[in-house]
Design an enzyme around this catalytic site. Structure first.
Site, short mmCIF file in Angstrom:
data_model
loop_
_atom_site.label_atom_id
_atom_site.label_comp_id
_atom_site.label_asym_id
_atom_site.label_seq_id
_atom_site.Cartn_x
_atom_site.Cartn_y
_atom_site.Cartn_z
N ASP A 109 29.25 1.10 -14.00
CA ASP A 109 27.84 0.84 -14.32
C ASP A 109 26.86 1.82 -13.68
O ASP A 109 25.83 1.40 -13.12
CB ASP A 109 27.48 -0.59 -13.91
CG ASP A 109 28.27 -1.65 -14.65
OD1 ASP A 109 29.07 -1.28 -15.53
OD2 ASP A 109 28.09 -2.83 -14.34
N ASP A 163 27.31 -2.03 -18.39
CA ASP A 163 26.73 -3.30 -18.77
C ASP A 163 26.07 -3.08 -20.13
O ASP A 163 25.35 -2.09 -20.32
CB ASP A 163 25.67 -3.73 -17.74
CG ASP A 163 26.17 -4.77 -16.77
OD1 ASP A 163 27.37 -5.10 -16.81
OD2 ASP A 163 25.36 -5.26 -15.97
N HIS A 191 24.24 -5.64 -22.48
CA HIS A 191 23.83 -7.01 -22.75
C HIS A 191 22.95 -7.14 -24.00
O HIS A 191 22.05 -6.32 -24.21
CB HIS A 191 23.01 -7.55 -21.57
CG HIS A 191 23.76 -7.62 -20.29
ND1 HIS A 191 24.98 -8.26 -20.17
CD2 HIS A 191 23.47 -7.16 -19.04
CE1 HIS A 191 25.39 -8.19 -18.91
NE2 HIS A 191 24.49 -7.51 -18.21
N HIS A 241 20.68 -12.51 -23.56
CA HIS A 241 21.75 -12.89 -22.63
C HIS A 241 21.29 -13.96 -21.64
O HIS A 241 20.19 -13.89 -21.08
CB HIS A 241 22.25 -11.66 -21.85
CG HIS A 241 23.62 -11.84 -21.30
ND1 HIS A 241 23.86 -12.46 -20.10
CD2 HIS A 241 24.83 -11.52 -21.81
CE1 HIS A 241 25.17 -12.49 -19.89
NE2 HIS A 241 25.78 -11.92 -20.91
N HIS A 287 18.14 -6.30 -17.93
CA HIS A 287 18.67 -4.98 -17.58
C HIS A 287 19.78 -4.59 -18.55
O HIS A 287 20.45 -5.44 -19.12
CB HIS A 287 19.21 -4.96 -16.14
CG HIS A 287 20.40 -5.85 -15.95
ND1 HIS A 287 20.31 -7.21 -15.77
CD2 HIS A 287 21.73 -5.56 -15.92
CE1 HIS A 287 21.52 -7.74 -15.63
NE2 HIS A 287 22.39 -6.75 -15.73
N LYS A 337 30.72 -4.04 -21.30
CA LYS A 337 30.98 -5.41 -20.87
C LYS A 337 29.67 -6.20 -20.83
O LYS A 337 28.59 -5.63 -20.90
CB LYS A 337 31.66 -5.43 -19.51
CG LYS A 337 30.86 -4.75 -18.41
CD LYS A 337 31.68 -4.59 -17.14
CE LYS A 337 30.90 -3.94 -16.02
NZ LYS A 337 29.76 -4.73 -15.53
N CYS A 378 29.60 -5.79 -9.46
CA CYS A 378 30.53 -5.27 -10.45
C CYS A 378 31.65 -4.41 -9.86
O CYS A 378 32.77 -4.42 -10.34
CB CYS A 378 29.77 -4.53 -11.53
SG CYS A 378 28.68 -5.63 -12.47
#
Length: 228
Positions: free
Chosen positions: A39, A77, A79, A83, A112, A137, A182
């Site tokens: 990330d 990440d 999203h 989310h 984010h 992810k 993470c």
């Protein structure tokens, strides 16, 4: 397969994932190592929506690390805007409050790394020529995903473990952001899967250094190693 991978990983593959020995798993080559860059995205750098303190300091370190590994993986990440880990989607809640989501504790984050936004992009100064795979992810609106391997409930796999296995990887080094979330959960899942794992502390920064110090002790207790 047993001449490439550590015994715990072989046992897990055979008993839980029902892998069969296949010719492409058999090799006289020495075991290979991969670097997982977690990330390293714009929203986690200073001025980002979920900035990790001094997160930008690790970029030259991560770039330099890449030359020492056989395989480079990055994660993002990724999203959806709706989310449920975002505080903005819970009108009566504040950022950093904790709720129960999908049966487990969930920290509520500022928005984010929303899909398709500038903040979700890998940072421009990250050297990306050697990155062979980018794992996205956190795409399920209902559940967060700190780890590069599974969502937080271990309900769905990203497929990363199988990819690493087919590439002949038995050792992993983990760096990136954020150390106490993470990076940590990616490293812990990798250990549980049976890989040999190290966290490179020079190549990561934490949201809360005190929390990370406690988590790193747990990581070492479980068999992980730490290098600077």
């Amino acid at each position: 397969m047993s001449n490439i991978f550590p015994p715990p990983l072989v046992k897990r593959l055979n008993e839980e994932f029902h892998f069969e020995d296949k010719p492409y798993f058999d090799s006289d080559e020495p075991s290979k190592a991969a670097l997982i860059i977690v990330d390293l995205q714009s929203d986690f750098l200073p001025k980002g929506s979920l900035a990790v303190p001094r997160g930008d300091e690790i970029i030259p370190v991560v770039n330099n690390l890449q030359k020492h590994y056989d395989l480079i993986i990055a994660t993002q990440d990724w999203h959806p805007a709706a989310h449920k880990s975002f505080a903005s989607n819970h009108p009566d809640k504040e950022v950093m409050e904790t709720i129960i989501l999908d049966g487990r504790e969930q920290v509520l984050w500022p928005d984010h790394c929303v899909q398709g936004t500038k903040g979700a992009e890998l940072v421009e100064t990250l050297e990306s020529n050697k990155i062979e795979l980018v794992v996205r992810k956190g795409t399920d609106v209902q559940i967060d995903s700190y780890s590069a391997f599974f969502d937080n409930g271990h309900k769905k796999s990203t497929g990363l473990a199988g990819y690493l296995i087919e590439k002949g990887i038995s050792k992993l080094a983990v760096c990136g952001l954020a150390a106490d979330y993470c990076v940590f959960y990616t490293a812990m899942d990798a250990l549980e899967l049976g890989f040999e794992v190290e966290i490179i502390t020079e190549g990561t920064r934490a949201i809360d250094p005190e929390t990370f110090a406690k988590k790193i002790e747990l990581f070492k207790e479980k068999g992980g190693t730490v290098s600077s």
